[in-house]
Structures are given as C-alpha cells and as structure tokens.
Design a protein around this motif. Structure first.
Motif: not given
Length: 199
Positions: A159-180
């Motif tokens: 998933l490619m996106l801009d580097n807005h602060d909300s996109h680089e926080r731990s919760r979304p990153i953890e969700t991404a990792m859990k869903n490959n």
C-alpha cells in the motif's frame, strides 16, 4: 507571515531530482524483486483530498445545491475528506469518506452512500475537523484488509501513500503487518510527482 499555501509551494519546490530518482530506484527494486510474489493487482495506492460537503453531495447523490443549506450553497459548507484506493491494474475499492460529526451519524451516511450505488464504502466520523488521525487511519487499514478478502485478492500487498503523520503510527502499521500488507510511504512534498493516484 507566510501564507500556508506559499509554505506548501516552497516545500514542493525543495524536491530534488536525486530524491525522486531514489524513490523510483527503491520502487523498482520492490516491484521487480517481488514481482513473482506480489503481482500488479496487489500493489495499491491510497490518496485523499478535501472538498466541501455540497460538492460531494452533488457528485455522489446527484442532488442540486438547493437541497443543501444556505451556507453550503454559498460555498461555506463543512468539509469532507474523500479517499480513493486503486491498484496498478486500475481496479479500485469503494471510496472512503471522512465527515465532520458524531459517530451516531455513521450508519445513516453509510446507508445513503449505499443507496447512491456504492457496495461497501467506508464512512469515518470526526468531531470538529475532517482530517485523518492514526485511529481513523487504523480503521481504514482494517477496512482495507477486509475489502481485499471480500474482493478475492490473496497474498501479500503493498500500500503506497503519502507520509502524513497518521500513516506512520504504530497501530496502523501493526494492523498492516497482521494482514500481510507492506506500507510504502512517499517522502514529503513529492506525491504529486511519484504516486499513481493523486486526487
């Protein structure tokens, strides 16, 4: 004092050829080395833009501006953020809408959007301002992962996106990792040059 849009223009002007080349070099490695594992259908781009509520209503529901309130008709209505998600093959998911308002309005707005023809749009609500934060982006990530499954996409995704602060926080990153899902964030002030989807 410098106007905000001027500051933004200066930021964009600071993007160098070397910065853009480095992004493309990185992308080329990711996309060529991973081609056998991650097909073009699994490489996604998410982007969002803000607009006035009345323009969104006109576009989405075919409603005339007269049905909005007077402030909306005069162009002073509330803002809504609309997000789009598409892959390298041009396939897209239903849009994401971030409205200003209480969570209690969510079901009604979702129903209206489904009545307008969307199958499973994501409606996010935030008080005071229609801007993304990490909790809302995490909600998007959970919806995105569910939509991949619902639409029959399998395997690992980028998933490619801009580097807005909300996109680089731990919760979304953890969700991404859990869903490959691999999150690939573009550097500041260059999405207008490098991303597939610039809305």
């Amino acid at each position: 004092r410098r106007h905000r849009s001027e500051g933004y223009a200066v930021g964009r002007a600071q993007v160098t050829r070397g910065m853009i080349d480095s992004i493309y070099d990185c992308l080329q490695v990711v996309l060529t080395e991973a081609d056998a594992l991650i097909p073009a259908s699994n490489v996604w781009n998410f982007d969002e833009t803000g607009t006035k509520v009345q323009y969104a209503r006109t576009f989405l529901y075919g409603l005339c501006a007269a049905q909005g309130n007077q402030s909306e008709t005069n162009g002073a209505g509330e803002h809504v953020t609309i997000g789009a998600t598409a892959n390298l093959l041009g396939q897209h998911l239903d849009p994401v809408f971030l409205f200003v308002g209480a969570e209690s309005s969510k079901l009604k707005l979702t129903r209206q959007l489904k009545d307008a023809g969307f199958v499973n749009p994501l409606v996010l609500m935030k008080k005071f301002k229609a801007s993304m934060d990490d909790a809302l982006f995490n909600e998007y990530m959970e919806w995105f992962a569910g939509e991949l499954v619902r639409n029959g996409f399998k395997g690992q995704h980028i998933l490619m996106l801009d580097n807005h602060d909300s996109h680089e926080r731990s919760r979304p990153i953890e969700t991404a990792m859990k869903n490959n899902i691999i999150i690939f964030a573009f550097p500041s002030h260059c999405t207008h040059l490098v991303q597939m989807l610039d809305v």
